[in-house]
Design a protein around this motif. Sequence first.
Motif, PDB file in Angstrom:
ATOM      1  N   MET A  58       0.831  -1.195   0.000  1.00 26.14           N
ATOM      2  CA  MET A  58       0.000   0.000   0.000  1.00 26.14           C
ATOM      3  C   MET A  58       0.873   1.255   0.000  1.00 26.14           C
ATOM      4  N   MET A  59       0.339   2.319  -0.566  1.00 25.38           N
ATOM      5  CA  MET A  59       1.034   3.607  -0.593  1.00 25.38           C
ATOM      6  C   MET A  59      -0.005   4.704  -0.446  1.00 25.38           C
ATOM      7  N   TYR A  60       0.346   5.768   0.280  1.00 26.31           N
ATOM      8  CA  TYR A  60      -0.583   6.861   0.523  1.00 26.31           C
ATOM      9  C   TYR A  60      -0.008   8.146  -0.075  1.00 26.31           C
ATOM     10  N   ILE A  61      -0.850   8.868  -0.816  1.00 21.25           N
ATOM     11  CA  ILE A  61      -0.435  10.060  -1.551  1.00 21.25           C
ATOM     12  C   ILE A  61      -1.352  11.227  -1.204  1.00 21.25           C
ATOM     13  N   ARG A  62      -0.771  12.424  -1.086  1.00 23.94           N
ATOM     14  CA  ARG A  62      -1.586  13.646  -0.979  1.00 23.94           C
ATOM     15  C   ARG A  62      -1.220  14.551  -2.151  1.00 23.94           C
ATOM     16  N   LEU A  63      -2.234  14.957  -2.898  1.00 30.69           N
ATOM     17  CA  LEU A  63      -2.042  15.816  -4.059  1.00 30.69           C
ATOM     18  C   LEU A  63      -2.672  17.182  -3.815  1.00 30.69           C
ATOM     19  N   LYS A  64      -2.019  18.209  -4.329  1.00 31.65           N
ATOM     20  CA  LYS A  64      -2.549  19.568  -4.287  1.00 31.65           C
ATOM     21  C   LYS A  64      -2.945  19.957  -5.703  1.00 31.65           C
ATOM     22  N   PHE A  65      -4.151  20.523  -5.848  1.00 33.59           N
ATOM     23  CA  PHE A  65      -4.619  20.856  -7.192  1.00 33.59           C
ATOM     24  C   PHE A  65      -5.404  22.160  -7.201  1.00 33.59           C
ATOM     25  N   THR A  66      -5.562  22.702  -8.407  1.00 31.83           N
ATOM     26  CA  THR A  66      -6.330  23.934  -8.589  1.00 31.83           C
ATOM     27  C   THR A  66      -7.744  23.606  -9.057  1.00 31.83           C
ATOM     28  N   TYR A 115      -6.995  19.834  -1.968  1.00 31.45           N
ATOM     29  CA  TYR A 115      -6.187  18.665  -1.609  1.00 31.45           C
ATOM     30  C   TYR A 115      -7.016  17.390  -1.698  1.00 31.45           C
ATOM     31  N   VAL A 116      -6.343  16.311  -2.129  1.00 26.17           N
ATOM     32  CA  VAL A 116      -6.992  15.003  -2.191  1.00 26.17           C
ATOM     33  C   VAL A 116      -5.989  13.947  -1.734  1.00 26.17           C
ATOM     34  N   ASP A 117      -6.464  13.007  -0.932  1.00 25.53           N
ATOM     35  CA  ASP A 117      -5.660  11.883  -0.450  1.00 25.53           C
ATOM     36  C   ASP A 117      -6.040  10.622  -1.215  1.00 25.53           C
ATOM     37  N   LEU A 118      -5.032   9.885  -1.651  1.00 26.72           N
ATOM     38  CA  LEU A 118      -5.244   8.638  -2.381  1.00 26.72           C
ATOM     39  C   LEU A 118      -4.557   7.493  -1.652  1.00 26.72           C
ATOM     40  N   LYS A 119      -5.218   6.352  -1.607  1.00 29.49           N
ATOM     41  CA  LYS A 119      -4.593   5.130  -1.125  1.00 29.49           C
ATOM     42  C   LYS A 119      -4.395   4.217  -2.327  1.00 29.49           C
ATOM     43  N   LEU A 120      -3.133   3.859  -2.590  1.00 31.93           N
ATOM     44  CA  LEU A 120      -2.814   3.031  -3.742  1.00 31.93           C
ATOM     45  C   LEU A 120      -2.614   1.575  -3.328  1.00 31.93           C
ATOM     46  N   ALA A 121      -2.986   0.677  -4.241  1.00 28.02           N
ATOM     47  CA  ALA A 121      -2.829  -0.752  -3.976  1.00 28.02           C
ATOM     48  C   ALA A 121      -1.374  -1.186  -4.142  1.00 28.02           C
ATOM     49  N   GLU A 136       4.752  10.710 -11.686  1.00 23.05           N
ATOM     50  CA  GLU A 136       4.059  10.004 -12.759  1.00 23.05           C
ATOM     51  C   GLU A 136       2.540  10.092 -12.569  1.00 23.05           C
ATOM     52  N   ILE A 137       2.096   9.988 -11.324  1.00 22.40           N
ATOM     53  CA  ILE A 137       0.669  10.147 -11.023  1.00 22.40           C
ATOM     54  C   ILE A 137       0.211  11.532 -11.448  1.00 22.40           C
ATOM     55  N   GLN A 138       0.991  12.549 -11.079  1.00 20.55           N
ATOM     56  CA  GLN A 138       0.671  13.935 -11.437  1.00 20.55           C
ATOM     57  C   GLN A 138       0.584  14.098 -12.948  1.00 20.55           C
ATOM     58  N   LYS A 139       1.550  13.554 -13.660  1.00 21.12           N
ATOM     59  CA  LYS A 139       1.583  13.674 -15.113  1.00 21.12           C
ATOM     60  C   LYS A 139       0.370  13.006 -15.754  1.00 21.12           C
ATOM     61  N   ARG A 140       0.076  11.791 -15.342  1.00 25.58           N
ATOM     62  CA  ARG A 140      -1.044  11.055 -15.937  1.00 25.58           C
ATOM     63  C   ARG A 140      -2.382  11.742 -15.666  1.00 25.58           C
ATOM     64  N   GLY A 193       2.551  17.136  -5.108  1.00 20.22           N
ATOM     65  CA  GLY A 193       2.103  15.938  -4.416  1.00 20.22           C
ATOM     66  C   GLY A 193       3.244  15.323  -3.628  1.00 20.22           C
ATOM     67  N   ILE A 194       2.895  14.587  -2.572  1.00 21.67           N
ATOM     68  CA  ILE A 194       3.903  13.911  -1.753  1.00 21.67           C
ATOM     69  C   ILE A 194       3.360  12.555  -1.304  1.00 21.67           C
ATOM     70  N   GLU A 195       4.283  11.667  -0.967  1.00 20.53           N
ATOM     71  CA  GLU A 195       3.895  10.436  -0.290  1.00 20.53           C
ATOM     72  C   GLU A 195       3.716  10.748   1.185  1.00 20.53           C
TER      73      GLU A 195
END
Length: 237
Positions: free
Chosen positions: A1-9, A65-71, A78-82, A96-98
Amino acid sequence: MMYIRLKFTKGGEVKYISHLDLMRVFQRALRRVGIPISYSSGFNPHQEISFGAPLSLGVTSNAEYVDLKLAEPMDVKEIQKRLNNSLPDGIKIINGIEIGENHKSAMSVVSHSRYLIRIYAENISSDELKKKIEAFAAQKDIKIMKKQPKKDFELIEIDIKPLIIYMKLIESDNDKYTIDCLLVSGSKGNLKPELLIKAFKEFSGYDIQNVRINREEVYGSKNGILLDLLEYENTQK
């Protein structure tokens, strides 16, 4: 598992989409670009994704801000780019950061929000407006009627004075003005800038029009210091 926080407009192109619609936009984008988002268990599994403080309709923002939990692990850039290649105009991931497994959710961390409010008001000098704002903020209390959605939209009187950290005029151009304000947000209290301007209009008697609101930043409080939600998480490590 991995946890990500992204900042967006959230720009003007999407300022009228609801919080629920925003969630759907992200859910679909995550599926489209193959981000290995984790799903909850049970009969109705859903993506493990959560957002910070919801934004009112019609308000733009530089700091959502959005938090994601990855499998499985994935590079944050790469997440940001996609996602930026898939999200609609007006929504852009800017950082974004882990984050750690035991992080607090973005929603629970939020304590304050900073806004720039742009208004149009004729026949008012910048000095007059500045003094009126100072007088408004200096009141012992600022009472206003507010609807309670959880109580059948019952109107009750509240004092918003404790929810205003500061409010000041920072820019003027003919009849156009920009007000900078820092307001309490989150579970311990929440003042929407629309309500602040409503209270100021009633106090001043000014004919304020063409109100445009942008959320500049969202903060969490740590040891008495306000940190944006990426900085806040970095200090937890």
